[in-house]
Design a protein around this motif. Structure first.
Motif, PDB file in Angstrom:
ATOM      1  N   UNK A  35     -64.142 -53.097 -21.588  1.00 23.51           N
ATOM      2  CA  UNK A  35     -63.507 -53.926 -20.558  1.00 23.51           C
ATOM      3  C   UNK A  35     -63.943 -53.437 -19.180  1.00 23.51           C
ATOM      4  N   UNK A  36     -64.527 -54.301 -18.347  1.00 20.27           N
ATOM      5  CA  UNK A  36     -64.923 -53.876 -16.993  1.00 20.27           C
ATOM      6  C   UNK A  36     -63.740 -53.254 -16.247  1.00 20.27           C
ATOM      7  N   UNK A  37     -63.991 -52.153 -15.573  1.00 20.59           N
ATOM      8  CA  UNK A  37     -62.918 -51.407 -14.917  1.00 20.59           C
ATOM      9  C   UNK A  37     -62.343 -52.129 -13.710  1.00 20.59           C
ATOM     10  N   UNK A  61     -56.595 -51.870 -21.228  1.00 21.17           N
ATOM     11  CA  UNK A  61     -56.670 -50.860 -20.169  1.00 21.17           C
ATOM     12  C   UNK A  61     -56.310 -51.381 -18.783  1.00 21.17           C
ATOM     13  N   UNK A  62     -56.151 -52.700 -18.653  1.00 17.34           N
ATOM     14  CA  UNK A  62     -55.796 -53.292 -17.367  1.00 17.34           C
ATOM     15  C   UNK A  62     -54.642 -54.282 -17.544  1.00 17.34           C
ATOM     16  N   UNK A  63     -53.791 -54.450 -16.512  1.00 19.88           N
ATOM     17  CA  UNK A  63     -52.706 -55.433 -16.615  1.00 19.88           C
ATOM     18  C   UNK A  63     -53.264 -56.834 -16.773  1.00 19.88           C
ATOM     19  N   UNK A  64     -52.575 -57.641 -17.603  1.00 22.80           N
ATOM     20  CA  UNK A  64     -53.088 -58.958 -17.975  1.00 22.80           C
ATOM     21  C   UNK A  64     -52.096 -60.064 -17.652  1.00 22.80           C
ATOM     22  N   UNK A 166     -43.768 -50.370 -37.854  1.00 23.74           N
ATOM     23  CA  UNK A 166     -44.719 -49.272 -37.991  1.00 23.74           C
ATOM     24  C   UNK A 166     -45.966 -49.665 -38.789  1.00 23.74           C
ATOM     25  N   UNK A 167     -46.192 -50.962 -38.977  1.00 25.92           N
ATOM     26  CA  UNK A 167     -47.425 -51.393 -39.636  1.00 25.92           C
ATOM     27  C   UNK A 167     -48.580 -51.324 -38.649  1.00 25.92           C
ATOM     28  N   UNK A 168     -49.788 -51.222 -39.183  1.00 26.11           N
ATOM     29  CA  UNK A 168     -50.960 -51.095 -38.331  1.00 26.11           C
ATOM     30  C   UNK A 168     -51.465 -52.460 -37.895  1.00 26.11           C
ATOM     31  N   UNK A 169     -51.709 -52.583 -36.612  1.00 25.08           N
ATOM     32  CA  UNK A 169     -52.327 -53.783 -36.054  1.00 25.08           C
ATOM     33  C   UNK A 169     -53.580 -53.348 -35.313  1.00 25.08           C
ATOM     34  N   UNK A 170     -54.702 -53.950 -35.657  1.00 26.50           N
ATOM     35  CA  UNK A 170     -55.968 -53.597 -35.014  1.00 26.50           C
ATOM     36  C   UNK A 170     -56.262 -54.554 -33.858  1.00 26.50           C
ATOM     37  N   UNK A 171     -56.681 -53.992 -32.731  1.00 24.35           N
ATOM     38  CA  UNK A 171     -57.104 -54.798 -31.583  1.00 24.35           C
ATOM     39  C   UNK A 171     -58.515 -54.349 -31.222  1.00 24.35           C
ATOM     40  N   UNK A 172     -59.458 -55.271 -31.319  1.00 24.21           N
ATOM     41  CA  UNK A 172     -60.866 -54.931 -31.093  1.00 24.21           C
ATOM     42  C   UNK A 172     -61.395 -55.713 -29.890  1.00 24.21           C
ATOM     43  N   UNK A 173     -61.816 -54.973 -28.862  1.00 26.65           N
ATOM     44  CA  UNK A 173     -62.407 -55.577 -27.663  1.00 26.65           C
ATOM     45  C   UNK A 173     -63.925 -55.629 -27.837  1.00 26.65           C
ATOM     46  N   UNK A 174     -64.518 -56.763 -27.470  1.00 26.54           N
ATOM     47  CA  UNK A 174     -65.957 -56.923 -27.597  1.00 26.54           C
ATOM     48  C   UNK A 174     -66.680 -56.754 -26.272  1.00 26.54           C
ATOM     49  N   UNK A 175     -67.986 -56.921 -26.317  1.00 27.17           N
ATOM     50  CA  UNK A 175     -68.806 -56.814 -25.109  1.00 27.17           C
ATOM     51  C   UNK A 175     -68.582 -58.032 -24.212  1.00 27.17           C
TER      52      UNK A 175
END
Length: 229
Positions: A35-37, A61-64, A166-175
């Motif tokens: 994610x661009x800073x 990593x940034x507010x949305x 407490x289950x796992x949730x995956x969050x994947x950020x792309x290019x």
């Protein structure tokens, strides 16, 4: 003049999201470094469960600032969602106020969150609306694909509307990528791109939408391979 949602409010929302999402579930976040800073960014998020938006708000990593259907702004949720910088949108008409406010977020260098499918469903990007292309072409902001996986696998025992605690949730950020091929060549030199001057004809938006869908689908397939979901 249209009021632009508060970035400070969105930061408050991010902190609330951090507490709730990490307190209730076990998020696994991959690729957040992509994610661009700084500067305008559009998160394109798949949507299969109600917690997808709050989850991204809590782990990004940034507010949305998310575009959220106006039906969610009921009772005490209305001032709360508005206070944390979220955007009310009428999905059944051309909501010019929401359009202006969303573009205002990007003009101020913020992060706009969009569910390109328009509504909750399979979360597979099989059908996306032209709204995402409009914002990307109009603003010149890069799109970061976001895959949320595991939120709709099975209902929780205590609350059926939520995944199991407490289950796992995956969050994947792309290019990051541009809606219009070659848009990076028009960089203004100060972290912004001149994409706002791009063509916004129906043909141009249709071409951008097709490009976006291809990129989002490829990211989702890669995220599934990466996470084993």
């Amino acid at each position: 003049m249209t009021d632009v949602p508060s970035m400070r409010g969105a930061e408050v929302g991010r902190r609330i999201g951090v507490g709730l999402m990490y307190g209730l579930f076990k998020p696994r976040v991959l690729g957040s470094w992509r994610v661009p800073a700084s500067g305008p960014v559009i998160f394109a998020v798949n949507h299969s469960h109600n917690i997808d938006g709050p989850m991204v708000m809590g782990v990004a990593p940034r507010p949305t600032h998310f575009l959220i259907k106006k039906e969610a702004f009921v009772g005490p949720l209305d001032p709360f969602l508005t206070g944390i910088g979220q955007l009310k949108v009428d999905r059944h008409s051309t909501d010019r106020t929401a359009l202006a406010r969303a573009l205002g977020v990007l003009e101020q260098g913020g992060v706009l969150g969009i569910f390109p499918e328009g509504t909750r469903g399979e979360g597979d990007f099989a059908s996306i609306r032209a709204g995402l292309a409009y914002f990307a072409v109009r603003s010149g902001a890069p799109i970061v694909p976001v895959a949320v996986l595991g939120s709709s696998d099975r209902p929780g025992r205590l609350t059926k509307a939520l995944p199991p605690l407490r289950s796992r949730v995956d969050v994947v950020f792309g290019d990051p990528f541009d809606a219009v091929e070659g848009a990076r060549s028009s960089d203004t030199g100060d972290g912004r791109r001149a994409g706002g001057s791009g063509r916004r004809t129906r043909k141009a938006l249709d071409e951008a939408t097709a490009r976006i869908q291809k990129q989002l689908t490829a990211h989702l397939e890669n995220a599934r391979r990466l996470t084993g979901r």
